[in-house]
Design a protein around this motif. Structure first.
Motif, short mmCIF file in Angstrom:
data_model
loop_
_atom_site.label_atom_id
_atom_site.label_comp_id
_atom_site.label_asym_id
_atom_site.label_seq_id
_atom_site.Cartn_x
_atom_site.Cartn_y
_atom_site.Cartn_z
N SER A 85 107.99 102.91 -27.09
CA SER A 85 107.22 101.83 -27.73
C SER A 85 105.72 102.08 -27.65
CB SER A 85 107.55 100.47 -27.07
OG SER A 85 108.93 100.19 -27.20
N GLU A 86 105.33 103.32 -27.91
CA GLU A 86 103.92 103.70 -27.89
C GLU A 86 103.44 103.97 -29.32
OE1 GLU A 86 103.92 105.94 -23.51
OE2 GLU A 86 103.63 107.08 -25.37
N THR A 87 102.15 103.91 -29.49
CA THR A 87 101.53 104.25 -30.77
C THR A 87 100.67 105.49 -30.57
OG1 THR A 87 101.45 101.92 -31.43
CG2 THR A 87 100.01 103.47 -32.63
N ASP A 88 101.05 106.56 -31.24
CA ASP A 88 100.35 107.83 -31.07
C ASP A 88 99.16 107.87 -32.02
OD1 ASP A 88 99.55 110.40 -30.57
OD2 ASP A 88 101.55 111.27 -30.71
N MET A 89 97.97 107.80 -31.44
CA MET A 89 96.73 107.82 -32.23
C MET A 89 96.10 109.20 -32.29
SD MET A 89 96.71 104.75 -33.24
CE MET A 89 95.11 104.75 -34.05
N ARG A 90 96.77 110.20 -31.77
CA ARG A 90 96.22 111.55 -31.79
C ARG A 90 96.18 112.09 -33.22
NH1 ARG A 90 100.01 113.85 -26.99
NH2 ARG A 90 101.48 112.63 -28.25
N SER A 91 95.19 112.91 -33.50
CA SER A 91 95.07 113.49 -34.84
C SER A 91 96.22 114.45 -35.10
CB SER A 91 93.74 114.24 -34.96
OG SER A 91 93.69 115.32 -34.04
N PHE A 92 96.43 114.76 -36.38
CA PHE A 92 97.53 115.64 -36.76
C PHE A 92 97.41 116.99 -36.10
CE2 PHE A 92 98.89 119.12 -39.53
CZ PHE A 92 100.24 118.86 -39.64
N TRP A 93 96.22 117.57 -36.12
CA TRP A 93 96.05 118.91 -35.59
C TRP A 93 96.17 118.94 -34.07
CZ3 TRP A 93 96.91 122.54 -38.78
CH2 TRP A 93 96.57 122.40 -40.13
N LYS A 94 95.75 117.88 -33.41
CA LYS A 94 95.90 117.84 -31.96
C LYS A 94 97.37 117.75 -31.57
CE LYS A 94 94.19 115.46 -27.84
NZ LYS A 94 93.30 114.36 -27.33
N ALA A 95 98.11 116.91 -32.28
CA ALA A 95 99.54 116.79 -32.00
C ALA A 95 100.27 118.08 -32.36
CB ALA A 95 100.13 115.61 -32.79
N ARG A 96 99.89 118.71 -33.47
CA ARG A 96 100.54 119.97 -33.87
C ARG A 96 100.23 121.08 -32.88
NH1 ARG A 96 104.79 121.20 -36.80
NH2 ARG A 96 104.12 119.53 -38.19
N LEU A 97 99.00 121.11 -32.37
CA LEU A 97 98.64 122.13 -31.39
C LEU A 97 99.48 121.97 -30.12
CD1 LEU A 97 96.81 124.45 -30.50
CD2 LEU A 97 95.15 122.75 -29.72
N LEU A 98 99.72 120.74 -29.71
CA LEU A 98 100.57 120.49 -28.55
C LEU A 98 101.98 121.02 -28.80
CD1 LEU A 98 101.11 119.13 -25.79
CD2 LEU A 98 101.59 117.02 -27.04
N CYS A 99 102.49 120.82 -30.00
CA CYS A 99 103.84 121.29 -30.33
C CYS A 99 103.89 122.82 -30.34
CB CYS A 99 104.28 120.74 -31.68
SG CYS A 99 104.41 118.93 -31.73
N VAL A 100 102.85 123.45 -30.86
CA VAL A 100 102.80 124.91 -30.89
C VAL A 100 102.76 125.47 -29.47
CG1 VAL A 100 101.37 126.88 -31.54
CG2 VAL A 100 101.77 125.05 -33.19
N VAL A 101 101.98 124.83 -28.60
CA VAL A 101 101.92 125.27 -27.20
C VAL A 101 103.30 125.16 -26.56
CG1 VAL A 101 101.00 124.68 -24.92
CG2 VAL A 101 99.48 124.75 -26.91
N PHE A 102 104.03 124.10 -26.88
CA PHE A 102 105.38 123.95 -26.35
C PHE A 102 106.28 125.09 -26.82
CE2 PHE A 102 104.78 119.99 -24.34
CZ PHE A 102 105.97 119.62 -23.72
N VAL A 103 106.18 125.47 -28.08
CA VAL A 103 107.01 126.54 -28.62
C VAL A 103 106.70 127.86 -27.93
CG1 VAL A 103 107.51 127.92 -30.68
CG2 VAL A 103 107.35 125.43 -30.84
N ILE A 104 105.42 128.19 -27.81
CA ILE A 104 105.04 129.46 -27.20
C ILE A 104 105.42 129.48 -25.72
CG2 ILE A 104 103.08 130.94 -26.62
CD1 ILE A 104 101.72 129.97 -29.16
N ALA A 105 105.15 128.39 -25.02
CA ALA A 105 105.52 128.33 -23.60
C ALA A 105 107.03 128.43 -23.42
CB ALA A 105 104.99 127.03 -22.98
#
Length: 243
Positions: A85-105
């Motif tokens: 029940s959270e609202t994610d206010m992060r920008s698209f590129w910030k959220a995408r960068l987090l996802c990319v880091v997850f994939v590489i890690a």
């Protein structure tokens, strides 16, 4: 569907980092804990891609593969955020960068784990030869593969619940949903395997695509269980907040 680009990227990276290990061994490590009826066609296709594609081609296309694989992580992020029940206010590129880091890690961890499943049995076989009284059968490739797979699964779930949502939560608050997810995943895998062996008739309806369709349905169940575990954590968190 993002699972397949992630597997291609992770396995190609593992092949380059662990050149002494064959592709078939690494593919078997990744899909060895899946039901045989689902893992066999996937192992065959993934092995074919890795063996027919040179390392240079995989390196050039790795950026696109990482981007497509990050779509799956982004879907997980969206599901967990909604469950909490959270609202994610992060920008698209910030959220995408987090996802990319997850994939590489994840690819690096998977590569290291695949190497360990090869190195540990060889080491303990040497120790067992030197010391016959040492019971080293638990460190053979079979039990070790299952142990490392469970450890990776636990690490993956905990990382998703801790780092993908907007707000950081204590480890104790996410463990109920994580443990429930692992238990239900194990039950679902066994039940679906039994169903495919005794009642499934996907080959009649989908012919050569039966293995792929069965895998998609299996992954749908696994995704629903993951969301259910996140919803459990969200509900427990709301009950703690309420007076």
């Amino acid at each position: 569907m993002a699972l397949f680009p992630f597997c291609i990227f992770s396995l190609s990276l593992a092949v380059q980092l662990t050149s002494d290990v064959s592709t078939s061994v690494l593919v078997e490590f990744v899909f060895g804990t899946w039901p045989d009826q689902l893992s066999e066609p996937i192992e065959r296709e993934v092995s074919a891609v890795l063996e027919t594609s040179g390392s240079a081609k995989l390196t050039v296309s790795s950026l696109l593969v990482v981007f497509f694989a990050s779509n799956g992580v982004d879907a997980i992020r969206t599901s967990i955020t909604a469950a909490y029940s959270e609202t994610d206010m992060r920008s698209f590129w910030k959220a995408r960068l987090l996802c990319v880091v997850f994939v590489i890690a994840g690819a690096l961890v998977l590569s290291a784990a695949g190497a360990l499943t090869i190195a540990f049995p060889a080491y303990f076989e040497f120790v067992k030869t030197s010391s016959p009284d040492l019971q080293a059968h638990w460190f053979s490739s079979g039990p070790l593969r299952v142990t490392i797979a469970l450890a990776l699964l636990l690490l993956f779930l905990v990382s998703c619940h801790l780092w993908l949502p907007v707000h950081r939560r204590p480890l104790s608050s996410v463990m109920p949903g994580v443990l429930l997810t692992i238990v239900l995943w194990a039950i679902c895998a066994q039940g679906f395997s039994f169903y495919i062996m005794n009642f499934g008739s996907y080959s009649v309806t989908y012919a050569g695509l039966s293995g792929i369709m069965a895998t998609l349905i299996f992954m749908y169940f696994m995704s629903a269980i993951f969301i259910y575990g996140a919803e459990l954590n969200g509900q427990l968190a709301e009950e703690v907040v309420e007076p």
